[in-house]
Structure formats: C-alpha cells, structure tokens
Design a protein around this motif. Structure first.
Motif, short mmCIF file in Angstrom:
data_model
loop_
_atom_site.label_atom_id
_atom_site.label_comp_id
_atom_site.label_asym_id
_atom_site.label_seq_id
_atom_site.Cartn_x
_atom_site.Cartn_y
_atom_site.Cartn_z
N VAL A 4 0.87 -1.17 0.00
CA VAL A 4 0.00 0.00 0.00
C VAL A 4 0.91 1.23 0.00
O VAL A 4 2.10 1.11 -0.31
CB VAL A 4 -0.86 0.00 1.28
N CYS A 5 0.35 2.36 0.40
CA CYS A 5 1.13 3.58 0.26
C CYS A 5 2.26 3.72 1.28
O CYS A 5 3.41 3.59 1.01
CB CYS A 5 0.20 4.77 0.35
N HIS A 39 -5.01 -4.35 -5.58
CA HIS A 39 -6.25 -4.10 -6.32
C HIS A 39 -6.62 -5.27 -7.22
O HIS A 39 -7.80 -5.59 -7.38
CB HIS A 39 -6.11 -2.82 -7.16
N GLU A 64 -15.73 0.44 3.02
CA GLU A 64 -14.31 0.75 3.23
C GLU A 64 -14.19 1.79 4.33
O GLU A 64 -14.94 2.77 4.36
CB GLU A 64 -13.67 1.32 1.96
N GLY A 68 -9.42 6.37 0.53
CA GLY A 68 -8.51 7.09 -0.36
C GLY A 68 -9.31 7.99 -1.31
O GLY A 68 -10.50 8.23 -1.11
N TYR A 72 -5.39 7.26 -8.54
CA TYR A 72 -3.97 7.50 -8.29
C TYR A 72 -3.44 8.49 -9.32
O TYR A 72 -4.15 8.89 -10.25
CB TYR A 72 -3.20 6.17 -8.28
N GLY A 78 -8.65 3.74 -7.75
CA GLY A 78 -8.47 3.33 -6.35
C GLY A 78 -9.43 2.19 -6.02
O GLY A 78 -10.31 1.85 -6.84
N PRO A 80 -12.17 1.85 -4.20
CA PRO A 80 -13.63 1.98 -4.32
C PRO A 80 -14.10 1.90 -5.77
O PRO A 80 -15.18 1.36 -6.05
CB PRO A 80 -13.91 3.37 -3.75
N GLU A 104 -13.72 8.28 4.51
CA GLU A 104 -12.38 8.85 4.28
C GLU A 104 -12.25 10.10 5.13
O GLU A 104 -13.17 10.90 5.20
CB GLU A 104 -12.19 9.15 2.78
N GLU A 105 -11.09 10.23 5.77
CA GLU A 105 -10.91 11.32 6.72
C GLU A 105 -10.54 12.64 6.04
O GLU A 105 -11.03 13.70 6.41
CB GLU A 105 -9.78 10.92 7.68
N ASP A 106 -9.69 12.57 5.03
CA ASP A 106 -9.14 13.78 4.41
C ASP A 106 -10.18 14.41 3.46
O ASP A 106 -10.57 13.80 2.47
CB ASP A 106 -7.87 13.37 3.64
N PHE A 141 -12.91 6.95 10.54
CA PHE A 141 -13.71 5.77 10.19
C PHE A 141 -14.42 5.17 11.40
O PHE A 141 -15.45 4.51 11.24
CB PHE A 141 -12.80 4.70 9.56
C1 LIG Z 1 -3.85 3.24 2.25
S1 LIG Z 1 -4.77 4.60 1.83
C2 LIG Z 1 -6.23 3.91 1.12
C3 LIG Z 1 -6.06 3.39 -0.24
C4 LIG Z 1 -7.30 2.85 -0.89
N1 LIG Z 1 -7.95 1.83 -0.04
C5 LIG Z 1 -6.97 2.23 -2.21
O1 LIG Z 1 -6.55 1.04 -2.22
O2 LIG Z 1 -7.08 2.87 -3.24
C6 LIG Z 1 -5.41 5.11 3.39
C7 LIG Z 1 -6.42 6.24 3.38
O3 LIG Z 1 -7.00 6.32 4.68
C8 LIG Z 1 -7.23 7.68 5.01
N2 LIG Z 1 -7.28 7.75 6.49
C9 LIG Z 1 -6.25 7.79 7.36
N3 LIG Z 1 -6.72 7.76 8.62
C10 LIG Z 1 -8.07 7.68 8.55
C11 LIG Z 1 -9.11 7.58 9.52
N4 LIG Z 1 -8.83 7.59 10.82
N5 LIG Z 1 -10.38 7.47 9.10
C12 LIG Z 1 -10.67 7.47 7.77
N6 LIG Z 1 -9.73 7.57 6.81
C13 LIG Z 1 -8.44 7.66 7.19
C14 LIG Z 1 -6.07 8.42 4.38
O4 LIG Z 1 -6.42 9.77 4.16
C15 LIG Z 1 -5.87 7.62 3.08
O5 LIG Z 1 -6.59 8.20 2.05
#
Ligand SMILES: C[S@@+](CC[C@H](N)C(=O)[O-])C[C@H]1O[C@@H](n2cnc3c(N)ncnc32)[C@H](O)[C@@H]1O
Length: 395
Positions: A4-5, A39, A64, A68, A72, A78, A80, A104-106, A141
């Motif tokens: 992952v990232c 993915h 989810e 994200g 990308y 991504g 979803p 998603e938080e951001d 989340f």
């Molecule tokens: C690993 S990436 C997700 C990648 C996505 N699942 C994909 O495969 O395309 C993690 C994501 O979780 C978000 N995130 C981090 N902490 C979070 C939280 N507490 N609640 C919700 N989202 C959160 C980040 O902003 C980021 O976009």
C-alpha cells in the motif's frame, strides 16, 4: 506479495514524541506496483464474491474505512472504483441491489472520491446504477463506519469490509468484534508490524495502540522474540485476533513496499467457500506485479513465485508432516480440507502432490490409485534418493 502507500498512521509518535514517517501529503499520490497487486487481488475476489451472494440475496454491501481518493496520480483506479466496476458488471446479470459505504478522513480525498464515483457511475446504464448506491462519509472511520452499517441494516447481511489504512495499528479490536458477530461479514485489514516492534517497546501510548488493536496484551510477547521471528509472531497474533473476533478462517498476503517495509493484508471470513475463493484470487494475481507467497506452515519458509504451475515443494513437506502426525494416516479428502484451511495452497493441488509423493516412495497410498477416499500414510522406509528428490524437486 506487495504494498500500500505508506505504513504509518499520521499523528503516531515515536519514543521522542516526534512524527516518524510522513504519509502521502497530496490528495492523490503515486500508485506503486504493490498497490496494483492488492487491487488485482481485490478485483478477482469480488468478481467471485458478488455473483455468489447476489444469486441468493436481494442486497449486499461493500464498505471501506480508508477509501482514499478513488484514483492515483496517473489515473489508475483506487479500491472503491475497482469495487464499483465489479459490482456494476455483476448487476447487469442479477436483478438485485448493492451498496457501497465509503469513509475517508481527508476532505480533499473525499472531494476527489466523490468525483471519481460520479465518473464511474456515468460509465454504466441507469438500470444498473439505480440499484448500486454509493454512500460517502467524511471523517474518522471509527465509530462512523459502524454506525452507517447499523443504520443501513447492512450488518447480518452479506458484507465485505476493507480496512486498508496505512498499516496502523489503528483498527480497534472492538470494531472487529462487532463485525465478526455476523456470519456473513468478511474483512480485509492492512497490518504493518514494524511500528509496534520499533516504537512500542518502551512507549506506553504506542503500546496502548497495540493493546486496542489486538484486544489483549498477548502481542507484547513480541519483545521476547528473536528479531527474525518478530514480524511473523505479530502476524500470527493478529490472525488469532481476527479468529477471536469471530472470523474463523484467515489468510494473509505478505506485502513489501518500495522501501522494503513489510505489510500484511489479512483476510477473515467465517465461510470455507470465502477462503477457497480468496485463495483462487490470490494465485491468479497478475505475475507482472512480482507477487510471492510464503506458507506459514512450511518449516523452511520458502518464498513461492506465482507461476502457472506453482512450486509445491513446501506443500509436500507440510502434507508429509501432517500425514505423519496421525498413526493411521489421512485420507486425501482430509488432506484437501487441511490444505484449504491451513496452508496457502488450494485443495485442487493435493491429488497431484500426493501422486508425486507416492511415486517418490515417501508415502504409501491405499488403494494405490489416488481419489478423495484414498488413505495415505508415511512410508516406513522412504528411499533416500527419492526423499531428496522430493524435497528439492521443482515442476
Ligand atoms: C492506504 S490509503 C487507502 C487506499 C485505498 N484503499 C486504495 O486502495 O485505493 C489510506 C487512506 O486512509 C485515510 N485515512 C487515514 N486515517 C483515517 C481515519 N482515521 N479514518 C478514515 N480515513 C483515514 C487516508 O487519508 C488515506 O486516504
């Protein structure tokens, strides 16, 4: 397999109180090859999961916690969007309903995700999209995801939950337990072990993160493990955590990111069929992503390249140990079930492997022709040469 990232949750601090590793700052970031592998795995599994469940249920849910941005840097989808495309395809064939619940938080990523989901929707006919609802929530989340699942009555009906954080530990055990109360829920969690081994030893706050994720303090025995065994120890502790939460069958994928960091993607289900389908998906992941597996039961911990004919030397070792642990031997059917539940291999690989072991003289088969009912025992005097051949042989 692959990554992952970035493995650390934002806001986590090391012993000195400073942030340790920056997570991607931009709303949309570069997809690495390992995320592509994840993915591919997700897509292949959902392609099996959706039709099976839609054939028997009116509505199924995909959720989810860490969605994200849905895209990308170079336009790759991504998770979803990957899921949406699979479900839209399945709904062409089944007159049923599906819903996606995404957290998603951001806020910037939420905005992009909304755009990406609208684009995905525009690619499909109205009679499909009308039955495929998307609910996007912005915020932490937990507990929002659980509340949404409760308020939409998604719990207790077929539900796949992807908790793909930067590796955590940030998924509370209490959430896993709520999800695991229902037989029809399956989860896939990203778990990154090095944060705990590096930063929780003498930092109470970080240790508490571990306690909350594992739902007990047993994981802390990791500090008494030799360095080489620490990650595997935490992985097995985490699988045990999922089992305690109700997910009786677990399967994991080892992922190494570009920076050499180890991440685990751990799948939990209460259905053998789910396990079977996830294994099928796992062995079909595109080889171009460089995916490799390791079987936890293999004492030699051999890495397995994904090949059209996977190397089954570890399976032969594992089966021989399992057969020898029973004084009366094992039937092929028992070996197939053991293979499904306890190894990374598939039951369909067993007959061929048993035939090889019989021909190599390491086991005896009664009757000699191999079918599900054949009883297999370890040969009392295996020929030395053939035992060596069996251990080293590739296809
Ligand atoms: C690993 S990436 C997700 C990648 C996505 N699942 C994909 O495969 O395309 C993690 C994501 O979780 C978000 N995130 C981090 N902490 C979070 C939280 N507490 N609640 C919700 N989202 C959160 C980040 O902003 C980021 O976009």
């Amino acid at each position: 397999m692959a990554t992952v990232c970035d493995p650390l949750p934002s806001g986590v601090v090391d012993e000195l109180g400073g942030a340790i590793v920056a997570v991607p700052k931009d709303a949309v970031w570069e997809r690495d090859p390992h995320t592509a592998a994840k993915h591919d795995l997700l897509k292949r599994y959902l392609e099996a999961w959706a039709p099976i469940l839609l054939s028997r249920n009116d509505v199924i849910t995909y959720a989810e916690g860490f969605s994200g941005a849905g895209v990308y840097k170079h336009g790759e989808p991504g998770s979803p969007v990957v899921a949406y495309e699979v479900f839209a395809g399945a709904l062409h064939r089944f007159p049923k309903r599906m819903r996606l619940i995404l957290m998603e938080e951001d806020p910037r990523r939420v905005e992009e995700l909304q755009r990406q989901m609208a684009l995905a929707r525009s690619r499909h006919a109205d009679h499909v999209t009308a039955r495929l609802s998307v609910n996007i929530g912005q915020g932490d989340f937990h507990p929002l995801l659980l509340r949404k699942l409760q308020s939409t009555s998604a719990l207790g009906k077929p539900l796949f939950v992807l908790l793909d954080s930067f590796g955590g530990p940030d998924i509370p055990y209490s959430l896993l337990r709520e999800l695991g109360r229902y037989r029809s829920t399956e989860v896939m969690v990203t778990f990154e072990p090095s944060f705990l081994t590096r930063f929780a030893g003498n930092h109470d706050g970080n240790r508490q993160l571990g306690d909350a994720a594992f739902g007990s303090q047993d994981w802390q025995s990791v500090f008494q493990q030799p360095s080489s065994a620490k990650f595997a120890f935490l992985r097995e502790q985490y699988r045990e955590t999922l089992r305690r939460a109700g997910f009786s069958h677990t399967l994991y994928f080892e992922m190494v990111d570009e920076g050499g960091r180890m991440l685990y993607l751990i799948f939990g289900t209460q259905h053998e069929r789910g396990l079977e389908k996830m294994k099928d998906a796992m062995w079909k992941v595109d080889r171009a992503y460089g995916v490799r597996y390791r079987d936890p039961k293999d004492t030699q911990q051999q890495m397995l390249d994904l090949e059209l004919e996977p190397d089954t030397a570890p399976l032969r070792r594992i089966l021989r140990d399992h057969i020898s642990s029973s004084p009366t031997g094992r039937t092929v059917q028992e070996l197939q079930r053991f293979t499904l539940l306890e190894t990374v291999y598939r039951p369909t690989q067993v007959i061929r492997v048993v035939r090889q072991m019989r021909d190599a003289g390491t086991v005896t088969a009664e009757p000699r022709s191999i079918s599900a009912k054949t009883r297999v025992s370890v040969a009392t005097n295996p020929p030395k040469a053939s035992k060596a051949a069996e251990q080293g042989a590739l296809w």
